[in-house]
Scaffold this motif. Structure first.
Motif, PDB file in Angstrom:
ATOM      1  N   THR A  79       0.824  -1.222   0.000  1.00  0.00           N
ATOM      2  CA  THR A  79       0.000   0.000   0.000  1.00  0.00           C
ATOM      3  C   THR A  79       0.854   1.266   0.000  1.00  0.00           C
ATOM      4  O   THR A  79       1.731   1.432   0.856  1.00  0.00           O
ATOM      5  N   VAL A  80       0.582   2.155  -0.953  1.00  0.00           N
ATOM      6  CA  VAL A  80       1.230   3.466  -0.956  1.00  0.00           C
ATOM      7  C   VAL A  80       0.445   4.390  -0.024  1.00  0.00           C
ATOM      8  O   VAL A  80      -0.788   4.385  -0.023  1.00  0.00           O
ATOM      9  N   GLN A  81       1.216   5.155   0.781  1.00  0.00           N
ATOM     10  CA  GLN A  81       0.590   6.033   1.777  1.00  0.00           C
ATOM     11  C   GLN A  81       1.144   7.449   1.633  1.00  0.00           C
ATOM     12  O   GLN A  81       2.329   7.628   1.379  1.00  0.00           O
ATOM     13  N   ARG A  82       0.271   8.414   1.804  1.00  0.00           N
ATOM     14  CA  ARG A  82       0.679   9.822   1.797  1.00  0.00           C
ATOM     15  C   ARG A  82       0.048  10.510   2.999  1.00  0.00           C
ATOM     16  O   ARG A  82      -1.176  10.532   3.135  1.00  0.00           O
ATOM     17  N   ALA A  83       0.884  11.084   3.856  1.00  0.00           N
ATOM     18  CA  ALA A  83       0.380  11.819   5.024  1.00  0.00           C
ATOM     19  C   ALA A  83      -0.023  13.225   4.602  1.00  0.00           C
ATOM     20  O   ALA A  83       0.612  13.818   3.722  1.00  0.00           O
ATOM     21  N   VAL A  84      -1.066  13.750   5.207  1.00  0.00           N
ATOM     22  CA  VAL A  84      -1.487  15.135   4.968  1.00  0.00           C
ATOM     23  C   VAL A  84      -1.651  15.833   6.316  1.00  0.00           C
ATOM     24  O   VAL A  84      -2.196  15.254   7.257  1.00  0.00           O
ATOM     25  N   LEU A  85      -1.137  17.063   6.406  1.00  0.00           N
ATOM     26  CA  LEU A  85      -1.205  17.823   7.658  1.00  0.00           C
ATOM     27  C   LEU A  85      -1.470  19.285   7.339  1.00  0.00           C
ATOM     28  O   LEU A  85      -0.913  19.822   6.378  1.00  0.00           O
ATOM     29  N   SER A  86      -2.333  19.923   8.139  1.00  0.00           N
ATOM     30  CA  SER A  86      -2.511  21.368   7.972  1.00  0.00           C
ATOM     31  C   SER A  86      -2.430  22.065   9.327  1.00  0.00           C
ATOM     32  O   SER A  86      -2.703  21.463  10.379  1.00  0.00           O
ATOM     33  N   PHE A  87      -2.028  23.324   9.292  1.00  0.00           N
ATOM     34  CA  PHE A  87      -1.767  24.110  10.498  1.00  0.00           C
ATOM     35  C   PHE A  87      -2.446  25.473  10.377  1.00  0.00           C
ATOM     36  O   PHE A  87      -2.391  26.102   9.318  1.00  0.00           O
ATOM     37  N   ASP A  88      -3.040  25.926  11.481  1.00  0.00           N
ATOM     38  CA  ASP A  88      -3.739  27.213  11.480  1.00  0.00           C
ATOM     39  C   ASP A  88      -2.727  28.340  11.696  1.00  0.00           C
ATOM     40  O   ASP A  88      -2.561  28.834  12.813  1.00  0.00           O
ATOM     41  N   VAL A  89      -2.056  28.728  10.619  1.00  0.00           N
ATOM     42  CA  VAL A  89      -1.030  29.769  10.720  1.00  0.00           C
ATOM     43  C   VAL A  89      -1.672  31.118  11.061  1.00  0.00           C
ATOM     44  O   VAL A  89      -1.216  31.833  11.962  1.00  0.00           O
ATOM     45  N   ALA A  90      -2.781  31.455  10.379  1.00  0.00           N
ATOM     46  CA  ALA A  90      -3.404  32.778  10.584  1.00  0.00           C
ATOM     47  C   ALA A  90      -3.954  32.936  12.002  1.00  0.00           C
ATOM     48  O   ALA A  90      -4.053  34.056  12.500  1.00  0.00           O
ATOM     49  N   GLY A  91      -4.309  31.813  12.641  1.00  0.00           N
ATOM     50  CA  GLY A  91      -4.823  31.890  14.004  1.00  0.00           C
ATOM     51  C   GLY A  91      -3.726  32.004  15.046  1.00  0.00           C
ATOM     52  O   GLY A  91      -4.011  32.176  16.227  1.00  0.00           O
ATOM     53  N   ASN A  92      -2.473  31.917  14.609  1.00  0.00           N
ATOM     54  CA  ASN A  92      -1.354  31.903  15.550  1.00  0.00           C
ATOM     55  C   ASN A  92      -0.304  32.968  15.295  1.00  0.00           C
ATOM     56  O   ASN A  92       0.533  33.219  16.160  1.00  0.00           O
ATOM     57  N   VAL A  93      -0.321  33.557  14.093  1.00  0.00           N
ATOM     58  CA  VAL A  93       0.651  34.599  13.745  1.00  0.00           C
ATOM     59  C   VAL A  93      -0.140  35.856  13.386  1.00  0.00           C
ATOM     60  O   VAL A  93      -1.094  35.779  12.601  1.00  0.00           O
ATOM     61  N   PRO A  94       0.222  37.028  13.948  1.00  0.00           N
ATOM     62  CA  PRO A  94      -0.562  38.234  13.685  1.00  0.00           C
ATOM     63  C   PRO A  94      -0.604  38.579  12.193  1.00  0.00           C
ATOM     64  O   PRO A  94       0.401  38.413  11.488  1.00  0.00           O
ATOM     65  N   PRO A  95      -1.749  39.079  11.710  1.00  0.00           N
ATOM     66  CA  PRO A  95      -1.866  39.453  10.293  1.00  0.00           C
ATOM     67  C   PRO A  95      -0.799  40.469   9.914  1.00  0.00           C
ATOM     68  O   PRO A  95      -0.440  41.329  10.712  1.00  0.00           O
ATOM     69  N   GLY A  96      -0.288  40.376   8.709  1.00  0.00           N
ATOM     70  CA  GLY A  96       0.692  41.333   8.218  1.00  0.00           C
ATOM     71  C   GLY A  96       2.114  41.012   8.604  1.00  0.00           C
ATOM     72  O   GLY A  96       3.055  41.686   8.171  1.00  0.00           O
ATOM     73  N   SER A  97       2.313  39.970   9.443  1.00  0.00           N
ATOM     74  CA  SER A  97       3.673  39.619   9.867  1.00  0.00           C
ATOM     75  C   SER A  97       4.492  39.104   8.689  1.00  0.00           C
ATOM     76  O   SER A  97       3.946  38.612   7.700  1.00  0.00           O
ATOM     77  N   THR A  98       5.816  39.218   8.826  1.00  0.00           N
ATOM     78  CA  THR A  98       6.740  38.631   7.856  1.00  0.00           C
ATOM     79  C   THR A  98       7.314  37.355   8.446  1.00  0.00           C
ATOM     80  O   THR A  98       7.892  37.374   9.541  1.00  0.00           O
ATOM     81  N   ILE A  99       7.130  36.237   7.735  1.00  0.00           N
ATOM     82  CA  ILE A  99       7.671  34.968   8.199  1.00  0.00           C
ATOM     83  C   ILE A  99       9.170  34.948   7.895  1.00  0.00           C
ATOM     84  O   ILE A  99       9.593  35.214   6.759  1.00  0.00           O
ATOM     85  N   THR A 100       9.979  34.647   8.903  1.00  0.00           N
ATOM     86  CA  THR A 100      11.428  34.644   8.713  1.00  0.00           C
ATOM     87  C   THR A 100      12.029  33.237   8.731  1.00  0.00           C
ATOM     88  O   THR A 100      13.133  33.026   8.244  1.00  0.00           O
TER      89      THR A 100
END
Ligand SMILES: [Ca+2]
Ligand SMILES: [Ca+2]
Ligand SMILES: [Ca+2]
Length: 308
Positions: A79-100
């Motif tokens: 069986t071939v398997q592919r993991a999928v994951l998502s993260f709530d970035v907008a709920g944790n980083v203030p709007p307008g921030s620059t990701i470094t």
């Protein structure tokens, strides 16, 4: 195993934060630290995670304690398997921030006997779900409503355009994963990974996370990683994000004049389109809870901040 200074330095931080949660809920930026460059750091646990299993019937593991990537042995049906994951970035980083900087860390639970294998992260381009199925092996369990499967974004009615998931064929990051249980593996902060997270913040309605793709040709290449449901909190997936905030915008101060007042309310009113209304770009600022709709829940926040 390869781990950057960034990740080694913050693994302790991850352990502390992960140990403090039993829910898998995202961590708020209020508890964030600063990295060696002065950027703030936030640790985010998955919003959802699941596995797509290339099986003849629809299988998944939305609520299972692990996600899988690679291919099982002959005994497991190949069986071939592919993991999928998502993260709530907008709920944790203030709007307008620059990701470094950004880094995804997974902990290996077990692995097929094939030794080191490269697993790459690919940005998903369609929304998908997580049901209540619990798979214990490398072929998952029967899918439940809302589960992502090899064919479905949401079982049983919604489908990927491409079976196996709709994702960017270009990898955002890659990591060699060994076979020792309990080892952590970090997909380091590549320019593309940083760009992905920036986009997940800026265009959060199009944030569907990443797919983890392993060696799908050879048998016994499967890797089993702890999911957000894993009973060992410090083993759960984490996305570490460094960012520089743009200032301190007040939620719902959408004309940016430093106060939430009737002028903002006048702009808010036409944006209230209800749960099926979608999100007009002009209204994005009022979507205070980042659910891609402007509703009464957002109004409650406007009210709370009124006059401030
Ligand atoms: Ca899950
Ligand atoms: Ca205002
Ligand atoms: Ca909203």
């Amino acid at each position: 195993m390869k781990r950057s200074i960034f990740n080694v330095a913050w693994r302790m931080c991850v352990g502390i934060v992960a140990a403090s949660t039993a829910t898998g809920a995202p961590h708020k930026a209020a508890g964030s630290a600063a990295d060696q460059n002065g950027s703030e750091i936030v640790i985010i646990t998955p919003r959802q995670d699941n596995t797509l299993f290339n099986t003849t019937v629809d299988r998944s593991s939305g609520a299972g304690d692990a996600v899988f990537s690679g291919r099982t042995g002959v005994g497991g049906g190949g069986t071939v398997q592919r993991a999928v994951l998502s993260f709530d970035v907008a709920g944790n980083v203030p709007p307008g921030s620059t990701i470094t900087a950004a880094s995804l860390t997974l902990t290996l639970v077990s692995a097929g006997p094939s030794g080191d294998q490269t697993h790459s992260l690919h940005r998903l381009t369609a929304d998908w779900g997580e049901g209540t199925s619990v798979g214990f092996g490398g072929s998952g369990a029967p899918a439940t409503p809302g589960d992502a499967t090899w064919s479905h974004t949401f079982f049983p009615d919604s489908f990927w355009i491409n079976p196996g998931g709709d994702f960017d064929p270009a990898a955002s990051a890659a990591q060699v994963v060994g076979i020792t249980p309990g080892m952590t593996y970090a997909w380091d902060s590549t320019p593309q990974l940083v760009a992905d997270v920036q986009d997940m913040l800026d265009d959060y309605c199009g944030n569907f996370g990443w797919l983890v793709q392993g060696n799908e040709i050879d048998f016994n290449t499967a890797k089993k990683f702890a999911s957000k449901e894993n009973l060992t909190p410090e083993w759960r997936p984490v996305l570490m994000v460094s960012f520089e905030r743009a200032g301190s915008p007040k939620p719902a101060d959408c004309n940016n004049d430093g106060v939430v007042d009737l002028l903002d309310y006048a702009d808010f009113a036409p944006c209230t389109l209800g749960p099926l209304g979608g999100l007009d770009p002009e209204c994005k600022c009022f979507d205070v809870d980042f659910d891609c709709n402007v509703t009464l829940k957002d109004f409650a926040s406007l009210q709370k901040n009124f006059g401030e």
